[in-house]
Design an enzyme around this catalytic site. Structure first.
Site, mmCIF file in Angstrom:
data_model
loop_
_atom_site.group_PDB
_atom_site.id
_atom_site.type_symbol
_atom_site.label_atom_id
_atom_site.label_comp_id
_atom_site.label_asym_id
_atom_site.label_seq_id
_atom_site.Cartn_x
_atom_site.Cartn_y
_atom_site.Cartn_z
ATOM 1 N N GLY A 100 0.843 -1.196 0.000
ATOM 2 C CA GLY A 100 0.000 0.000 0.000
ATOM 3 C C GLY A 100 0.871 1.236 0.000
ATOM 4 O O GLY A 100 2.077 1.158 0.294
ATOM 5 N N CYS B 127 5.345 -6.205 1.399
ATOM 6 C CA CYS B 127 5.737 -4.795 1.328
ATOM 7 C C CYS B 127 5.172 -4.014 2.527
ATOM 8 O O CYS B 127 5.605 -4.230 3.649
ATOM 9 C CB CYS B 127 5.310 -4.224 -0.016
ATOM 10 S SG CYS B 127 6.155 -2.689 -0.388
ATOM 11 N N TYR B 128 4.153 -3.161 2.334
ATOM 12 C CA TYR B 128 3.567 -2.443 3.465
ATOM 13 C C TYR B 128 3.075 -3.441 4.524
ATOM 14 O O TYR B 128 3.202 -3.201 5.731
ATOM 15 C CB TYR B 128 2.419 -1.555 2.968
ATOM 16 C CG TYR B 128 1.685 -0.820 4.062
ATOM 17 C CD1 TYR B 128 2.249 0.287 4.680
ATOM 18 C CD2 TYR B 128 0.420 -1.238 4.483
ATOM 19 C CE1 TYR B 128 1.566 0.962 5.698
ATOM 20 C CE2 TYR B 128 -0.265 -0.568 5.483
ATOM 21 C CZ TYR B 128 0.313 0.527 6.090
ATOM 22 O OH TYR B 128 -0.351 1.185 7.086
ATOM 23 N N HIS C 32 7.528 -7.847 -4.216
ATOM 24 C CA HIS C 32 6.193 -8.272 -4.676
ATOM 25 C C HIS C 32 6.267 -9.604 -5.421
ATOM 26 O O HIS C 32 6.657 -9.633 -6.580
ATOM 27 C CB HIS C 32 5.595 -7.198 -5.587
ATOM 28 C CG HIS C 32 5.232 -5.953 -4.841
ATOM 29 N ND1 HIS C 32 4.010 -5.792 -4.233
ATOM 30 C CD2 HIS C 32 5.948 -4.842 -4.567
ATOM 31 C CE1 HIS C 32 3.984 -4.615 -3.627
ATOM 32 N NE2 HIS C 32 5.146 -4.021 -3.809
ATOM 33 N N GLU D 195 3.829 -11.240 -6.543
ATOM 34 C CA GLU D 195 2.705 -11.374 -7.485
ATOM 35 C C GLU D 195 3.002 -10.808 -8.869
ATOM 36 O O GLU D 195 2.295 -11.110 -9.819
ATOM 37 C CB GLU D 195 1.451 -10.691 -6.897
ATOM 38 C CG GLU D 195 1.518 -9.175 -6.746
ATOM 39 C CD GLU D 195 2.223 -8.696 -5.470
ATOM 40 O OE1 GLU D 195 2.977 -9.490 -4.868
ATOM 41 O OE2 GLU D 195 2.043 -7.528 -5.101
ATOM 42 N N ASP E 131 -18.925 -11.965 -21.328
ATOM 43 C CA ASP E 131 -19.462 -11.970 -19.970
ATOM 44 C C ASP E 131 -20.968 -12.258 -19.938
ATOM 45 O O ASP E 131 -21.427 -13.120 -19.191
ATOM 46 C CB ASP E 131 -19.181 -10.637 -19.257
ATOM 47 C CG ASP E 131 -17.707 -10.294 -19.285
ATOM 48 O OD1 ASP E 131 -16.904 -11.208 -19.537
ATOM 49 O OD2 ASP E 131 -17.365 -9.109 -19.078
ATOM 50 N N LYS F 203 -11.678 -12.112 -15.458
ATOM 51 C CA LYS F 203 -11.991 -12.370 -16.872
ATOM 52 C C LYS F 203 -11.463 -13.731 -17.355
ATOM 53 O O LYS F 203 -12.169 -14.467 -18.048
ATOM 54 C CB LYS F 203 -11.373 -11.254 -17.720
ATOM 55 C CG LYS F 203 -11.768 -11.276 -19.167
ATOM 56 C CD LYS F 203 -13.016 -10.485 -19.359
ATOM 57 C CE LYS F 203 -13.437 -10.377 -20.779
ATOM 58 N NZ LYS F 203 -14.617 -9.543 -20.915
#
Ligand code: XMP
Length: 516
Positions: free
Chosen positions: A57, A84-85, A174, A176, A232, A372
């Site tokens: 963050g 991280c944060y 990170h 991710e 969708d 998605k």
């Protein structure tokens, strides 16, 4: 509500990468859910998490202006991963010290692993590249914590608790983001190895559970779904149809702004799916309402109003409808609950806004938990044709925002012919699936050319192709020159009224994907 799957809860402290964490966990076939940092302990417990991730963050734990959160989470008897944060929060609240780093670290750093058990299990000790983005760093470890990896600027680039029954794991970088080598393995080690979460999150199991839930929600009532031809709405309709069959009526409003042969193709798919469907040809009222309007936002609003009118009319004819199916996806849900608030409206995207309230309909949103790529997986599970499941996104206002300026039948016909050539060529050259979205645009100018020995003064087509993950940012696709040459030749030779083709080489931002 607790899911029947093992769940990892991600507390969102406002990192731009929070959604990516959730997606990576789901790639391990483990259910993940994002809650705002302000969620209460009770709300977190409702999900019976197997593990909790504290996201990154923009705040600093050393500042008084930081998001409020349920610190008691740190006492929960489940493994916690701070990123991280999130790492700095753990350090701060467990009795360590966080201070400003001498040098802020943004971008690539080389990580040296110090402890190859649990989080870094199966990895070599490095160094390997990781993605950093922080201004603070750990100055004093909390008691009982040990460093498990370092970089040149961060002596504690990762840490774990040696006591506390090994519940705390923290990463300064990170895992991710794609730039972190072995990031997926690190997250896998956390969810499977450390939390013991089982890989049950598959689209097959999601489908079975959702079908039961839809049946229970709807009972014997009537349901409608507006189909746009996009992935969708098609997947949402197919899923609802699987659950309640003919109680669902699908409505496709052909607004005259569709691509070539769209209505014909959709009819085939709806038929094959045995949908109870209505196709309404509303081309005349839409084009009349558009008239000579050339302002993009005015065009969108007119189309939105016409759509509501046409849909409302059809629903009244069906009678006694209680529910509306919408293809809302998880990123829309996250955005609406984010503590950062919804992002600024750049273009008015939601054409059906206001419809459910006006018609007093309750919503069924069977995709509101999915990303998605998961919706595409679900489409395959529902045996929808691959062409339909993997098709590029198409905007609600259709070709009206690709015929720049005023829209009329002649200009729509020119655009349709050019667009179909571009898409056909992308497909036959194996480039369609490598592109996130591609289309032709008709410019509101004419240019001089020469054909045979004749001077021409005709239309210009622009080609747009982009690579992207979610449409929020995009790069123009570097299509091969000989391919572009071939498409240009075909369009100029085959589409009457066009004497020039140009290729759009702008990325988003600062441009947008559509031209209007
Ligand atoms: P932009 O042009 O904003 O587009 O970069 C991002 C994505 O959204 C689609 N788009 C729309 N979709 N109604 C929609 O349903 C709209 O008014 C609209 N405008 C843009 C665009 O095609 C791209 O995929």
């Amino acid at each position: 509500m607790a899911s029947c799957h093992d769940t990892i809860v991600i507390l969102d402290f406002g990192s731009q990468y929070t959604q990516l964490i959730a997606r990576r966990i789901r790639e391990c076939r483990v259910h993940s859910i994002i809650l705002p940092a302000s969620a209460t302990l009770q709300q977190i417990r409702e999900h019976c998490p197997k593990g909790i991730i504290l996201s990154g963050g923009p705040a600093s734990v050393t500042s008084i202006e930081r998001p409020k959160w349920a610190k008691a989470v740190l006492q929960e008897d489940v493994p916690i991963l701070g990123i991280c944060y999130g790492m700095q929060l753990v350090a701060h609240y467990m009795g360590g010290k966080v201070g400003q780093a001498k040098r802020r670290e943004f971008g690539r750093a080389e990580l040296q692993v110090l402890d190859s058990s649990d989080l870094f299990k199966g990895l070599d000790k490095g160094p390997f590249s990781v993605w950093m983005s922080h201004g603070d760093r750990i100055e004093k470890l909390p008691q009982g914590f040990t460093p498990i990896a370092r970089t040149e600027n961060s002596p504690v680039a990762a840490m774990k608790s040696a006591n506390h029954a090994h519940r705390f794991f923290c990463l300064q970088f990170h895992p991710e983001v794609a730039h972190t080598v072995h990031g997926k393995q690190i997250l896998k080690n956390f969810v499977h190895g450390i939390c013991g979460a089982k890989s049950t999150w598959t689209m097959g199991s999601f489908l079975n559970n959702s079908i039961d839930a839809i049946r229970e929600q709807v009972g014997r009532d009537k349901v409608i779904c507006g189909l746009s031809g996009g992935v969708d709405s098609m997947v949402a309709a197919a899923m609802t149809h699987r659950a309640i069959g003919k109680q669902l009526t699908c409505v496709f409003i052909d607004n005259g702004l569709m691509r070539k042969d769209e209505a014909k193709q959709l009819k085939k798919v709806f038929g094959a799916q045995h949908f109870n469907y209505r196709m309404i040809n509303a081309s005349d009222p839409f084009l009349q309402a558009l008239g000579r309007t050339s302002d993009p936002e005015k065009k969108r609003k007119i189309i939105g109003r016409q759509f509501i009118h046409a849909f409302d009319h059809e629903a009244t004819k069906i009678g006694n409808v209680r529910y509306l199916v919408q293809g809302t996806l998880y990123p829309d849900v996250i955005e609406s609950i984010s503590h950062m608030g919804p992002s600024a409206t750049i273009k008015t995207h939601h054409n059906v806004g206001g419809l459910p309230a006006r018609m007093k309909l309750k919503l069924i949103e069977p995709l509101r938990e999915l990303f998605k790529d998961e919706v595409r997986g679900l489409g395959k599970e529902l045996e929808l044709p691959e062409d339909m499941v993997l098709r590029h996104p198409f905007p609600g206002p259709g070709l009206a925002i690709r015929v720049l300026g005023a829209v009329n039948l002649e200009r729509l016909a020119i655009l349709r012919e050019a667009d179909v050539i571009f898409i056909e060529e992308l497909k036959s050259n194996g480039l369609y699936r490598k592109t996130w979205q591609a289309f032709a645009v008709l410019l509101p100018i004419r240019t001089v050319g020469v054909m045979g020995d004749q001077r021409t003064y005709e239309h210009v087509i622009a080609l747009r192709a982009v690579t992207s993950v979610d449409g929020m940012t995009a790069d123009w696709t570097q299509l091969p020159h000989d391919f572009l040459g071939k498409v240009s030749n075909r369009i100029i030779n085959e589409v009457k009224g066009v004497n020039r083709v140009v290729y759009d080489i702008s990325s988003k931002p600062p441009s947008t994907i559509e031209w209007e």
